[in-house]
Enzyme design. Structure first.
Site, short mmCIF file in Angstrom:
data_model
loop_
_atom_site.label_atom_id
_atom_site.label_comp_id
_atom_site.label_asym_id
_atom_site.label_seq_id
_atom_site.Cartn_x
_atom_site.Cartn_y
_atom_site.Cartn_z
N LEU A 60 11.69 1.82 6.18
CA LEU A 60 10.94 2.22 4.99
C LEU A 60 11.44 3.59 4.57
O LEU A 60 11.45 4.51 5.39
CB LEU A 60 9.45 2.28 5.28
CG LEU A 60 8.59 2.65 4.09
CD1 LEU A 60 8.51 1.49 3.10
CD2 LEU A 60 7.19 3.06 4.52
N LYS B 158 6.68 -1.53 1.74
CA LYS B 158 5.51 -1.03 2.45
C LYS B 158 4.39 -2.07 2.34
O LYS B 158 3.40 -1.91 1.64
CB LYS B 158 5.07 0.32 1.87
CG LYS B 158 4.25 1.16 2.86
CD LYS B 158 4.14 2.58 2.37
CE LYS B 158 3.24 3.43 3.25
NZ LYS B 158 3.81 3.68 4.57
N GLU C 7 13.51 2.98 12.92
CA GLU C 7 12.44 3.90 12.54
C GLU C 7 11.33 3.81 13.57
O GLU C 7 11.48 3.15 14.60
CB GLU C 7 11.92 3.56 11.14
CG GLU C 7 11.38 2.14 11.03
CD GLU C 7 10.90 1.80 9.62
OE1 GLU C 7 10.88 2.69 8.77
OE2 GLU C 7 10.54 0.62 9.39
N TYR D 205 0.83 -1.20 0.00
CA TYR D 205 0.00 0.00 0.00
C TYR D 205 0.86 1.24 0.00
O TYR D 205 2.07 1.18 0.22
CB TYR D 205 -0.92 0.02 1.22
CG TYR D 205 -0.25 0.48 2.50
CD1 TYR D 205 -0.40 1.80 2.96
CD2 TYR D 205 0.54 -0.39 3.26
CE1 TYR D 205 0.21 2.22 4.12
CE2 TYR D 205 1.15 0.04 4.43
CZ TYR D 205 0.98 1.34 4.86
OH TYR D 205 1.60 1.76 6.01
#
Length: 280
Positions: free
Chosen positions: A201, A145, A177, A33
């Site tokens: 990401l 993702k 992250e 997505y």
């Protein structure tokens, strides 16, 4: 119309949409997505989000049934159908629909495209946020993702229970992250952010803030940093598509940041100005 859903050419209010139970996303999270925001019915940073979307799908060998230009046109068309100009624009592709089987379906099975539009504004960047740290136990392909978001869901629940806004993942002593964002630090005038390897990401907002740093001649260091460096940073910055540059005031109950507010404000103002200009 306040919200809108789309599935393989059909669209309606989200609450009226129906998805086949055999869509592989239901069993395996077998899809990818992306998401961004729109203002005045214009989608922000769409080219970059589309590029990442196609890259993620390619890494999973999912064939998207649209060209990049066709998908961008479709998203822009959908955004214009909704009354509110400020939207959270979400889209995903799943490998297709078929009886449950771990093996990929036959090539004749086409991928499924979803689009979901809901009214939402970007966050007020003047608000200070509170953070916690969590050992990063997710899979080792964070650069995709993917729809497999259970670790992030669990981290979000822990964050909520702690009365905080976001969780910072780390692998051993290395900061990677956040559960839903990228995290960077400012120390001695240098903007430091984790390298875009398989452990993070590569956020679109992360790329934009790096661009702004370079515009203002703020040195950028894309190398790993530690939990100790995180806690001793002049500023801790969280970036995502809905919160371009949020600075932290607390991590694990301890005060952090607040020592380079001029740099933070300059970046925040520049990022907001870019968003406003691109979505006029």
């Amino acid at each position: 119309m306040e919200n809108l859903g789309f599935y393989n050419g059909e669209y309606d209010l989200i609450e009226n949409m129906k998805i086949p139970m055999n869509d592989r996303v239901c069993y395996f999270g077998d899809g990818v997505y992306d998401a961004t925001y729109s203002r005045n019915h214009k989608i922000f940073a769409l080219d970059e989000h589309i590029d990442r979307f196609y890259n993620s799908a390619g890494l999973l060998s999912i064939k998207i049934p649209y060209t990049k230009e066709e998908l961008k046109d479709l998203l822009q068309e959908m955004v214009k159908k909704v009354d509110c100009g400020e939207q959270f624009v979400y889209w995903q592709v799943t490998r297709g629909t078929g009886m449950r089987n771990h093996i990929f379906p036959e090539e004749s099975v086409k991928a499924n495209i979803w689009i979901v539009l809901t009214p939402r504004n970007i966050k007020d960047m003047s608000k200070k946020i509170r953070l916690i740290t969590i050992e990063d136990t997710r899979f080792l392909h964070c650069n995709i993702k993917t729809l497999n978001l259970l670790p992030s869901v669990m981290a979000a629940q822990k964050t909520e229970e702690a009365g905080c806004d976001e969780a910072i993942f780390h692998r051993g002593d290395r900061v990677t992250e956040c559960a839903h964002s990228n995290v960077s630090i400012i120390k001695n005038g240098i903007f430091k952010t984790a390298p875009a390897d398989n452990l993070i990401l590569p956020g679109i907002a992360r790329a934009h803030i790096i661009k702004m740093c370079k515009r203002f001649s703020i040195p950028v260091d894309e190398t790993p940093f530690t939990l100790k460096e995180l806690m001793e940073a002049d500023e801790v910055i969280v970036t995502s598509s809905g919160q371009f540059c949020m600075s932290a005031c607390e991590i694990d109950g301890k005060p952090v940041g607040g020592k380079a507010s001029e740099i933070v404000e300059r970046l925040q103002n520049a990022l907001l100005e870019e968003f406003l200009e691109e979505t006029i």
